[in-house]
Design a protein around this motif. Structure first.
Motif, PDB file in Angstrom:
ATOM      1  N   GLY A  33       0.827  -1.200   0.000  1.00  0.00           N
ATOM      2  CA  GLY A  33       0.000   0.000   0.000  1.00  0.00           C
ATOM      3  C   GLY A  33       0.857   1.243   0.000  1.00  0.00           C
ATOM      4  O   GLY A  33       1.786   1.375   0.788  1.00  0.00           O
ATOM      5  N   GLY A  34       0.574   2.166  -0.913  1.00  0.00           N
ATOM      6  CA  GLY A  34       1.324   3.410  -0.993  1.00  0.00           C
ATOM      7  C   GLY A  34       2.389   3.428  -2.071  1.00  0.00           C
ATOM      8  O   GLY A  34       2.975   4.484  -2.352  1.00  0.00           O
ATOM      9  N   GLU A  35       2.674   2.271  -2.713  1.00  0.00           N
ATOM     10  CA  GLU A  35       3.715   2.236  -3.736  1.00  0.00           C
ATOM     11  C   GLU A  35       3.255   2.954  -5.010  1.00  0.00           C
ATOM     12  O   GLU A  35       2.093   2.900  -5.394  1.00  0.00           O
ATOM     13  N   ALA A  36       4.205   3.635  -5.667  1.00  0.00           N
ATOM     14  CA  ALA A  36       3.943   4.228  -6.975  1.00  0.00           C
ATOM     15  C   ALA A  36       4.125   3.156  -8.031  1.00  0.00           C
ATOM     16  O   ALA A  36       5.119   2.437  -8.030  1.00  0.00           O
ATOM     17  N   VAL A  37       3.153   3.020  -8.900  1.00  0.00           N
ATOM     18  CA  VAL A  37       3.214   1.987  -9.936  1.00  0.00           C
ATOM     19  C   VAL A  37       2.845   2.587 -11.278  1.00  0.00           C
ATOM     20  O   VAL A  37       2.275   3.681 -11.362  1.00  0.00           O
ATOM     21  N   THR A  38       3.176   1.882 -12.334  1.00  0.00           N
ATOM     22  CA  THR A  38       2.825   2.301 -13.676  1.00  0.00           C
ATOM     23  C   THR A  38       2.550   1.056 -14.499  1.00  0.00           C
ATOM     24  O   THR A  38       2.651  -0.070 -14.005  1.00  0.00           O
ATOM     25  N   LEU A  39       2.197   1.239 -15.760  1.00  0.00           N
ATOM     26  CA  LEU A  39       1.897   0.095 -16.603  1.00  0.00           C
ATOM     27  C   LEU A  39       3.181  -0.602 -17.041  1.00  0.00           C
ATOM     28  O   LEU A  39       4.184   0.047 -17.307  1.00  0.00           O
ATOM     29  N   LYS A  40       3.133  -1.908 -17.138  1.00  0.00           N
ATOM     30  CA  LYS A  40       4.272  -2.665 -17.625  1.00  0.00           C
ATOM     31  C   LYS A  40       4.540  -2.324 -19.093  1.00  0.00           C
ATOM     32  O   LYS A  40       3.618  -1.964 -19.836  1.00  0.00           O
ATOM     33  N   THR A  41       5.790  -2.453 -19.488  1.00  0.00           N
ATOM     34  CA  THR A  41       6.154  -2.251 -20.881  1.00  0.00           C
ATOM     35  C   THR A  41       5.392  -3.246 -21.758  1.00  0.00           C
ATOM     36  O   THR A  41       5.345  -4.436 -21.469  1.00  0.00           O
ATOM     37  N   GLY A  42       4.788  -2.723 -22.806  1.00  0.00           N
ATOM     38  CA  GLY A  42       4.031  -3.581 -23.711  1.00  0.00           C
ATOM     39  C   GLY A  42       2.545  -3.610 -23.432  1.00  0.00           C
ATOM     40  O   GLY A  42       1.773  -4.088 -24.265  1.00  0.00           O
TER      41      GLY A  42
END
Length: 219
Positions: free
Chosen positions: A51-60
């Motif tokens: 909880g609280g982590e910054a995430v983004t979309l995986k490559t591809g």
């Protein structure tokens, strides 16, 4: 003598159980795979995020849908790839395993609009470890208002829209290098920031929203 025998038996049982306890602890230090059931005794694991982590979309991954519920067909918003963190693991509801795959409750970031939340499948997420580019449209500029500006060099024209969104209707067109005054904003549409500007038209000032990436501040 009986007391000594009891103590020795306790020590022996603990020694025999320690390898299993250590093995289980090591297993729980392993994050659950995208489709790994945490309730299976033969393959215990811990949730991928706390909880609280910054995430983004995986490559591809071309895009992801924020859903109202894990595995729900109801779509709340669309997340597009970006160099900056596009989402943050929410501190409220945690991960959910639906029997087939993991889902995570996320906040769309940096939206500044807390109602833009939803569930995204773990298979589409990865931790964000990169710094955003200086002109990343998802990173808001710290501009003081009002601010004089112009259309950034190299951009042939800019549409002034009636609302802060690429889907909004254009109300006026600013020509190359056209000057204007930034008078309002910012507003985030889930992908980029928008600012309200006043442009000196032939019959008085025209007001509308233009994307941050098209604005060049005048010093």
């Amino acid at each position: 003598m009986r007391k000594l025998t009891f103590i020795l038996m306790v020590v022996l049982v603990a020694a025999l159980a320690l390898p299993g306890m250590t093995s289980h602890a090591n297993a729980l230090s392993t994050a659950c795979g995208d489709q790994q059931d945490p309730s299976v005794p033969s393959s215990p694991c811990r949730p991928m995020y706390l909880g609280g982590e910054a995430v983004t979309l995986k490559t591809g991954v071309p895009f992801a849908w924020l859903r109202a519920e894990p595995k729900s067909p109801q779509i709340a918003a669309t997340v597009w790839p970006n160099a900056a963190a596009t989402m943050q693991i929410a501190l409220g509801p945690q991960g959910h395993f639906d029997g087939f795959q993991w889902w995570w409750f996320v906040t769309l970031a940096p939206s500044g609009r807390p109602y833009l939340v939803g569930w995204v499948e773990q298979a589409s997420l990865t931790a964000n470890t990169t710094s955003p580019a200086p002109d990343d449209p998802s990173v808001v500029k710290n501009w003081g208002l009002p601010m004089s500006g112009k259309v950034k060099a190299g951009i042939p024209f800019v549409w002034m829209r009636v609302a802060p969104s690429s889907d909004a209707i254009p109300g006026y067109t600013i020509p190359p290098l056209g000057p204007f005054v930034v008078v309002g904003g910012p507003s985030f549409d889930g992908y980029q920031w928008w600012w309200m500007v006043a442009y000196p038209g032939p019959y008085g000032h025209v007001y509308g929203w233009i994307e941050q990436a098209s604005i060049q501040p005048l010093s």
